[in-house]
Design an enzyme around this catalytic site. Structure first.
Site, PDB file in Angstrom:
ATOM      1  N   GLU A   1    -104.053 -55.725  24.551  1.00 47.70           N
ATOM      2  CA  GLU A   1    -103.122 -55.349  25.712  1.00 47.70           C
ATOM      3  C   GLU A   1    -102.411 -56.705  25.871  1.00 47.70           C
ATOM      4  OE1 GLU A   1    -104.242 -54.339  30.225  1.00 47.70           O
ATOM      5  OE2 GLU A   1    -105.148 -53.236  28.789  1.00 47.70           O
TER       6      GLU A   1
ATOM      7  N   SER B   1    -107.600 -58.086  30.851  1.00 47.99           N
ATOM      8  CA  SER B   1    -108.191 -57.153  29.947  1.00 47.99           C
ATOM      9  C   SER B   1    -107.563 -57.647  28.439  1.00 47.99           C
ATOM     10  CB  SER B   1    -107.980 -55.722  30.000  1.00 47.99           C
ATOM     11  OG  SER B   1    -108.710 -55.290  31.278  1.00 47.99           O
TER      12      SER B   1
ATOM     13  N   ARG C   1     -99.911 -48.590  29.902  1.00 49.37           N
ATOM     14  CA  ARG C   1     -99.702 -49.981  29.461  1.00 49.37           C
ATOM     15  C   ARG C   1     -98.545 -50.071  28.507  1.00 49.37           C
ATOM     16  NH1 ARG C   1    -102.596 -49.600  32.763  1.00 49.37           N
ATOM     17  NH2 ARG C   1    -104.629 -50.225  33.381  1.00 49.37           N
TER      18      ARG C   1
END
Length: 292
Positions: A276, A203, A155
């Site tokens: 995130e 998310s 990520r």
């Protein structure tokens, strides 16, 4: 080029919540996009807003939205997509054409530009896996980076949104595999496990490790259903915050609710979750631990 004045940024976010932005630029061509970047070097850039909270409390003075820069071309075992192309559209097209390595990406919202910045991925497949080169705007000029000139992690990537804007990206489509069944399975799994009927940013938190999932920690701490204003931790998937009221929602409540959830998890487990999503306000972009 479309220029909106004193317009709500809510339609520019998949959370369907935002503040009033004095200037909203929506370029129709790459040339128009570059013109805006030349005139406003520090303007924040957004794709479909699938991973960004747009502050209403302290909104940005101007915003460049690339959603109209949506185009895919294929030649010589290479697929080239403009920054505003939806990743789901690219992945679905690749699967239908028989190109392998893309099926799991079809369930990921957002555009190519944003997906590359965060190295979006699903079920062990990442957007960087078949990447060849990326064309970016950096320090007043267009620069082409080859795959070995970029770094990607979980990520994250080596791109700096504060000084770089992704314009186009090319992907290797030399692998010929029928992934149609895998595509169906990925989309069915997403529909069954995620709150796809309500606006969200995907998310909320990154997984702390390969063996520990954020949703498990959030569920263990009894956070499902916790609500602040129009924002609620999904009762279907604990690592999603959904917008229950759309038009009347206050986006900054999303950030506060995420902090509340992270604090409870930390108090009960000693594990500090890392967001995130990104938060965009007049002060700029904030991400990761900066938000908490």
């Amino acid at each position: 080029m479309r220029v909106l004045r004193n317009s709500s940024s809510a339609p520019c976010s998949s959370l369907r919540a935002g503040g009033v932005v004095p200037l909203l630029y929506l370029p129709q061509t790459m040339e128009e996009c570059v013109q805006i970047l030349q005139r406003h070097p520090s303007i924040p850039v957004l794709g479909r807003g699938s991973n960004t909270v747009l502050s209403a409390r302290n909104p940005v003075p101007a915003l460049l939205v690339t959603s109209q820069l949506d185009h895919i071309s294929i030649s010589d075992e290479t697929l080239v997509a403009k920054t505003g192309t939806m990743l789901a559209r690219l992945a679905t097209l690749a699967v239908r054409q028989g190109y392998g390595g893309f099926a799991p990406l079809a369930g990921i919202p957002g555009t190519i530009g944003g997906a590359l910045v965060m190295n979006a991925g699903c079920y062990g497949v990442h957007i960087s896996d078949r990447l060849l080169w990326v064309e970016i705007w950096r320090d007043g000029e267009i620069v082409c980076l080859q795959r070995h000139q970029m770094e990607f992690g979980y990520r994250c990537s080596s791109f700096d949104p504060a000084r770089e804007v992704i314009l186009r990206a090319a992907f290797d489509i030399s692998l010929r595999v029928d992934e149609s069944q895998q595509l169906r399975q990925c989309l069915e799994r997403k529909k069954a496990s995620q709150p796809t009927s309500l606006p969200s940013l995907g998310s909320v938190f990154r997984n702390p490790s390969a063996s520990v999932s954020s949703w498990q920690l959030l569920e263990k701490c009894e956070l499902k259903g916790m609500r602040l204003g129009s924002m609620q931790i999904s009762e279907k998937h604990a690592n999603f915050i959904v917008n229950l009221e759309r038009g009347s929602a206050w986006p900054d409540d999303y950030v506060v609710l995420a902090r509340m959830a992270a604090n409870r998890v930390y108090q009960r487990t000693g594990i500090l979750l890392e967001p995130e999503f990104r938060y965009l306000s007049k002060e700029g972009y904030f991400h990761g631990k900066e938000i908490l």
